[in-house]
Design a protein around this motif. Structure first.
Motif, PDB file in Angstrom:
ATOM      1  N   UNK A   1      -4.425 -46.290 -76.349  1.00 43.77           N
ATOM      2  CA  UNK A   1      -4.749 -47.702 -76.186  1.00 43.77           C
ATOM      3  C   UNK A   1      -4.940 -48.321 -77.550  1.00 43.77           C
ATOM      4  N   UNK A   2      -4.260 -49.431 -77.802  1.00 44.67           N
ATOM      5  CA  UNK A   2      -4.440 -50.141 -79.068  1.00 44.67           C
ATOM      6  C   UNK A   2      -5.750 -50.914 -79.014  1.00 44.67           C
ATOM      7  N   UNK A   3      -6.511 -50.868 -80.078  1.00 46.88           N
ATOM      8  CA  UNK A   3      -7.805 -51.530 -80.076  1.00 46.88           C
ATOM      9  C   UNK A   3      -7.868 -52.656 -81.100  1.00 46.88           C
ATOM     10  N   UNK A   4      -6.738 -53.025 -81.671  1.00 45.55           N
ATOM     11  CA  UNK A   4      -6.675 -54.151 -82.594  1.00 45.55           C
ATOM     12  C   UNK A   4      -5.567 -55.086 -82.144  1.00 45.55           C
ATOM     13  N   UNK A   5      -5.634 -56.325 -82.620  1.00 41.47           N
ATOM     14  CA  UNK A   5      -4.600 -57.277 -82.279  1.00 41.47           C
ATOM     15  C   UNK A   5      -3.237 -56.742 -82.688  1.00 41.47           C
ATOM     16  N   UNK A   6      -2.264 -56.800 -81.805  1.00 39.59           N
ATOM     17  CA  UNK A   6      -0.874 -56.584 -82.167  1.00 39.59           C
ATOM     18  C   UNK A   6      -0.232 -57.960 -82.293  1.00 39.59           C
ATOM     19  N   UNK A   7       1.002 -57.970 -82.764  1.00 39.50           N
ATOM     20  CA  UNK A   7       1.701 -59.240 -82.913  1.00 39.50           C
ATOM     21  C   UNK A   7       1.781 -59.957 -81.575  1.00 39.50           C
ATOM     22  N   UNK A   8       1.677 -61.267 -81.623  1.00 39.01           N
ATOM     23  CA  UNK A   8       1.754 -62.052 -80.393  1.00 39.01           C
ATOM     24  C   UNK A   8       3.123 -61.887 -79.755  1.00 39.01           C
ATOM     25  N   UNK A   9       3.203 -61.965 -78.428  1.00 39.25           N
ATOM     26  CA  UNK A   9       4.505 -61.869 -77.752  1.00 39.25           C
ATOM     27  C   UNK A   9       5.496 -62.889 -78.293  1.00 39.25           C
TER      28      UNK A   9
END
Length: 324
Positions: free
Chosen positions: A9-17
């Motif tokens: 599970x990613x726990x930091x912001x990823x790039x916006x869709x």
């Protein structure tokens, strides 16, 4: 392809869709009691797009379908049909990651009375798999103004403090989307203002905030975009300023230096004017006639105007017009 259950599970912001939408729903439907004699369609195949980086107001009467929509995103209700994507992740393809992309603050004050706020946030961080080196417990406690109460048992916290603790719990894994379900229900004015400030601070930091509320003045003050759900259907979803412009109604209040004739002249009746509480009140459509033209018609009748005020429609007027 790895199983969604075992994938990290990613726990930091990823790039916006890439499509610029934090949440996208297509044909989303839910029917309760479908095997019984009286099925209830809570959502009737709705399409909804929630833009990245805004405060999005999800409005509707009790039973309109708001909670069902939120519970489907949270994974506590299974949809009957359709698709929904949360921060670019389809909830069917990767349910664990989709749920990690969202933090949900329920209306109910569901906190453990025998845990302190610090212990609660540490526990929630662990449940979301946040490494100890990446936990932001003190930062989040400061954001919701619970630093001084960090080591108090939750049973000692006031209702307002518990509500702020719910916001903190939802933020421990740094989700890009935060859903607030009636966040100010039953709170006092000062706490409501503090929660409003927190919501705007989160938006400014890049969090997409989805807000459900029965306080329409709250939605009008906070939201950038508004959707209205009625009986399981989305009847409108637009930027707030566009929605307000569609009201097409203004109120003009004219204080006269002397009362008008009784009964009112036909010219005033034709404008829809009424004489009430010492004021000539006229509701008009600004696309059809201007306030200046109305004032000219009034003065042409020999009536002297002492004061003029106009009143713009508010979100409550728009909501009632669309759901009536």
């Amino acid at each position: 392809m790895s199983s969604p259950i075992s994938s990290p599970v990613r726990t930091r912001f990823t790039a916006a869709p890439e499509n610029g939408m934090a949440i996208t729903a297509r044909g989303l439907a839910k029917t309760y009691g479908s095997t019984g004699n009286d099925p209830k369609e809570a959502l009737k195949g709705i399409d909804l797009d929630i833009p990245v980086g805004c405060v999005f107001g999800l409005l509707g009467a009790n039973g309109a379908g708001k909670s069902t929509f939120i519970n489907i995103m949270a994974g506590t209700v299974v949809k009957s049909a359709g698709r929904i994507s949360i921060w670019g992740t389809d909830i069917d393809d990767h349910p664990r990651q989709a749920r990690a992309n969202i933090g949900i603050v329920p209306q109910e004050l569901n906190v453990d009375a025998f845990f302190t706020p610090r212990e609660t946030l540490e526990l929630m961080s662990g449940l979301f798999g946040v490494p100890k080196s990446e936990r932001r417990v003190d930062e989040i406690l400061d954001m919701v103004s619970l630093t001084e109460q960090a080591d108090f048992y939750a049973r000692r916290l006031s209702g307002g403090m518990r509500r702020r603790l719910l916001v903190a719990k939802a933020m421990v894994h740094s989700p890009p989307i935060l859903v607030l379900d009636e966040p100010t229900a039953g709170v006092d004015v000062s706490l409501r203002q503090r929660l409003w400030d927190n919501i705007l601070t989160l938006r400014d930091s890049g969090v997409t905030v989805v807000l459900t509320t029965h306080y329409l003045e709250e939605a009008e003050a906070l939201c950038d975009h508004v959707a209205i759900i009625d009986k399981g259907n989305v009847i409108t979803s637009k930027p707030k300023h566009e929605l307000m412009q569609e009201a097409n109604v203004k109120d003009l209040h004219l204080t006269l230096t002397a009362p008008p004739p009784d009964p009112l002249p036909e010219a005033l009746i034709g404008l829809g004017a009424i004489w009430q509480d010492g004021t000539l009140k006229i509701q008009f459509n600004p696309r059809e006639i201007s306030a200046g033209a109305i004032i000219s018609k009034v003065t042409a009748l020999g009536l002297e105007i002492g004061d003029v005020s106009t009143q713009e429609p508010d979100l409550e007027d728009v909501f009632l017009a669309l759901t009536s």
